[in-house]
Structure formats: structure tokens, C-alpha cells
Design an enzyme around this catalytic site. Structure first.
Site, PDB file in Angstrom:
ATOM      1  N   HIS A   1       0.883  -1.157   0.000  1.00 23.10           N
ATOM      2  CA  HIS A   1       0.000   0.000   0.000  1.00 23.10           C
ATOM      3  C   HIS A   1       0.928   1.216   0.000  1.00 23.10           C
ATOM      4  CE1 HIS A   1      -3.043  -2.873   1.796  1.00 23.10           C
ATOM      5  NE2 HIS A   1      -3.585  -2.440   0.666  1.00 23.10           N
TER       6      HIS A   1
ATOM      7  N   ASP B   1       2.352   1.856   3.289  1.00 21.49           N
ATOM      8  CA  ASP B   1       3.318   0.860   3.810  1.00 21.49           C
ATOM      9  C   ASP B   1       4.724   1.367   3.519  1.00 21.49           C
ATOM     10  OD1 ASP B   1       1.455  -1.157   4.608  1.00 21.49           O
ATOM     11  OD2 ASP B   1       1.295  -1.847   2.532  1.00 21.49           O
TER      12      ASP B   1
HETATM   13  C1  XUL Z   1      -8.940  -6.324   0.824  1.00 17.17           C
HETATM   14  C2  XUL Z   1      -7.770  -6.715   0.056  1.00 17.17           C
HETATM   15  C3  XUL Z   1      -6.664  -5.718   0.013  1.00 17.17           C
HETATM   16  C4  XUL Z   1      -6.089  -5.534  -1.350  1.00 17.17           C
HETATM   17  C5  XUL Z   1      -5.002  -4.497  -1.472  1.00 17.17           C
HETATM   18  O1  XUL Z   1      -9.916  -7.274   0.904  1.00 17.17           O
HETATM   19  O2  XUL Z   1      -7.713  -7.800  -0.479  1.00 17.17           O
HETATM   20  O3  XUL Z   1      -5.656  -6.119   0.899  1.00 17.17           O
HETATM   21  O4  XUL Z   1      -5.539  -6.732  -1.800  1.00 17.17           O
HETATM   22  O5  XUL Z   1      -5.452  -3.240  -1.181  1.00 17.17           O
END
Ligand code: XUL
Ligand code: MN
Length: 344
Positions: free
Chosen positions: A49, A52
Site C-alpha cells: 500500500h 506501507d
Molecule cells: C482487501 C484486500 C486488500 C487488497 C489491497 O480485501 O484484499 O488487501 O488486496 O489493497
């Protein structure tokens, strides 16, 4: 063991076990400590992310965001790791409370597009073109809250803003039908890829299929993957598992339905996914009951099950398969699959 697949996970997949009903049960693990675990667990790619990589990004000017992201790139290089993608975490900021790109408030929508551009700056600094859009709050709790037709145009506008900002940026939309919202606007890969076609540069917009998300939509994950593969648009996967229709469980791959896991691996093999160089991503959570020293096993175990299933797919007797299909004897084909899976 088949070796040509590359694996990734996100730092959020090693976590302290908090859930909506209780606090953390394990000490938190620092980002630097997590990076050290990747190779040990058999992984080469890091899913990010944006925050992160740069935790206080909302407080920082673009140049400082870029500088900090470049420091993270050095950490990756030091561990021999690469960034797979960066995903903007729009759902934790107060401005994203009612959706970010699809907020009714134009100021919130403008903030979300700026955040997407900062996410792109981070992606460039980390050495990846790929952005994953899990559209967490882009939906509603009650249908009357938004104009759903307009909302889809807002999503297209936001993606176009990124495509225009960086001519190399690529987007993989990660569909999910619900949670946190009652209904999300992009629940399936069909929705995602139809939207992709309406963007300014459809060749740069594809999809990421997560097992649990497809199951929550009542769909077969391997067919969702096949649809994206048929269109050349499967740009990542989040393998995990899901035990029925409940909250998004992110269980260890294969742990709830081994045969469905076999079929996901089968379709990746049929589609030549390993040869595309794209990562096999895991998005799995350790059980809350797991002790700290063993709270990374879900990652290595998911990878191991994947590779064992690759072997199962490759060693399935083709002559039996051909004969059963020629005879249209799917009872025999099913028995052959089940016996192969149980090793008989
Ligand atoms: C949420 C999910 C997230 C995405 C990345 O359900 O899967 O972790 O993969 O934002
Ligand atoms: Mn995911």
C-alpha cells in the site's frame, strides 16, 4: 517441484492478530523485520500500500514522499526483493469515509485523485508500474446514498487522471463485492474489465483476482481468472481461501476447498501465467490463535500448497482426461480428479 512461478505478499499479511472484536494478540513486527522474512519464506516480491512505503505521506510534500520511497527501494535492493505493485490506501483517511473516487463531495474526490498521483510517485521510486485498485469504499451501505451511474463515471475519470499523469502507469482493478460496504460498485472481474475498456488507454488497465473475493460474489475463482486470462488481463492474483459466505477470511490457500485451489492452479497453468512473469500473490492472514513465532507459517504453507498443486496439475493423466472428455463421461473424469488429489 516447479520453480518458475514468482511469489509475493504484502506486509499486512504479517500482522498482530487484532480483529473487530479484540485487540492485538502478538507483538507488531517492524517493516524492516518483515522484509528480512520474505526470502526465508520463499518470496521475491513485495506488495505495497502507498503508506506501507511512506507511512506519514499525508503530512509530507511530494518531494519528501519520493525521497522516503527511494530509501525503501534501497531496503528492497538490500534484501534482493522487488516491488510488485503499489495500492493507494484510500479507505482509512477521513476524506475516504463515503468512498474516495465516488464520494459525493467533489473535494474528497479531488483529494483521492491527488493521492493516486502520490501513489504513482511512490510506485516509480520503488521500480514498479503496477497500481492495484481495491475499491474498498467505492459503493454504498444504502442504494439511495449515491447516484450509481455517476459513480462509475467518477471511477473512469480517476483512472484516466492516473493514465494521463504517467504514460507508463498500469492499473489492475481488484474486484470485491462487499465488505466494508454493503455493495461495492466493482464486484467482479467482468465489471472491472468492462470499465477498463472505457478508460483513455484500455491496454494499461487490467485486473487482479482474489480467491476470497470471487467466492464472496458467489463465483468460481478459476473461471474469474480464466475470463481475465482470455482477455490478456490477468495481471496478478491474490490466492487465499474462504469458508462460505461470511467476512473476508483470507485463509491459507487450499485450506477450505482443495479442489477449487487445484482448479485455480490448473487455469493458471492452462493460461501460461508463469511465463508472463507476473507474480503469484498471496493475500492470507494468520489465524488469531497463532503464537508469534509461528505467525508467518500461513505464507510459506500457501506457497507450498500452490507448488504441490502445480505438480498435481502437471501429472494429471492426460490420456484419461482425453478419453473421459471424448466419452462425455464426466463422472469418470470427476473420480479421476478426486483420486489424483488424494494420491490414489
Ligand atoms: C482487501 C484486500 C486488500 C487488497 C489491497 O480485501 O484484499 O488487501 O488486496 O489493497
Ligand atoms: Mn487482496
Amino acid at each position: 517441484m516447479a520453480a518458475e512461478y514468482r511469489f509475493s505478499f504484502g506486509p499486512w499479511n504479517i500482522h498482530s492478530g487484532a480483529d473487530p472484536f479484540g485487540p492485538p494478540v502478538r507483538p507488531s513486527v517492524s517493516f524492516a523485520e518483515k522484509l528480512k522474512l520474505y526470502k526465508q519464506l520463499g518470496f521475491d516480491g513485495v506488495q505495497f500500500h502507498d503508506d506501507d512505503a511512506v507511512p506519514d505521506m499525508e503530512e509530507l510534500a511530494p518531494a519528501e514522499i519520493e525521497r522516503q520511497a527511494k530509501e525503501v527501494k534501497k531496503m528492497l535492493d538490500g534484501e534482493g526483493l522487488v516491488a510488485e505493485f503499489v495500492a493507494p490506501r484510500l479507505w482509512e483517511d477521513p476524506r475516504g469515509i463515503d468512498g474516495a473516487f465516488t464520494s459525493n463531495d467533489p473535494q474528497c474526490r479531488a483529494w483521492a485523485v491527488e493521492r493516486l498521483k502520490r501513489c504513482n510517485d511512490i510506485a516509480n521510486a520503488l521500480g514498479t508500474r503496477l497500481h492495484v485498485l481495491w475499491l474498498a469504499r467505492e459503493g454504498t451501505y444504502i442504494r439511495e446514498a449515491k447516484n450509481a451511474i455517476q459513480a462509475h463515471q467518477h471511477l473512469i475519470d480517476a483512472i484516466n487522471a492516473l493514465l494521463e499523469y504517467d504514460p507508463h502507469a498500469e492499473v489492475a482493478i481488484e474486484p470485491k463485492p462487499n465488505e466494508p460496504m454493503d455493495h461495492a460498485y466493482i464486484p467482479t472481474i467482468g465489471h472491472a474489465l468492462a470499465l477498463a475498456e472505457r478508460t483513455a488507454d484500455p491496454g494499461r488497465v487490467g485486473g487482479l483476482i482474489e480467491t476470497a473475493h470471487a467466492l464472496l460474489a458467489g463465483l468460481d475463482p478459476s473461471d474469474e481468472m480464466a475470463f481475465a486470462l482470455a482477455l490478456g488481463k490477468l495481471w496478478s492474483v491474490h490466492l487465499n481461501d474462504q469458508n462460505g459466505l461470511k467476512f473476508d477470511q483470507d485463509k491459507t490457500f487450499g485450506s477450505a476447498n482443495l479442489r477449487a485451489a487445484f482448479n485455480q492452479v490448473r487455469v493458471l497453468e492452462l493460461g501460461g501465467y508463469a511465463g508472463t512473469g507476473r507474480f503469484v500473490g498471496l493475500d492470507v492472514k494468520a489465524m488469531r490463535t497463532q503464537k508469534p513465532e509461528a505467525a508467518q507459517k500461513h505464507l510459506a504453507n500457501s506457497r507450498e500448497i500452490f507448488l504441490l498443486l502445480v505438480e498435481k496439475v502437471r501429472t494429471f493423466p492426460r490420456d484419461v482426461e482425453r478419453q473421459c472428455i471424448a466419452d462425455r463421461d464426466y463422472e469418470a473424469l470427476e473420480l479421476a480428479v478426486l483420486k489424483h488429489l488424494v494420491g490414489s
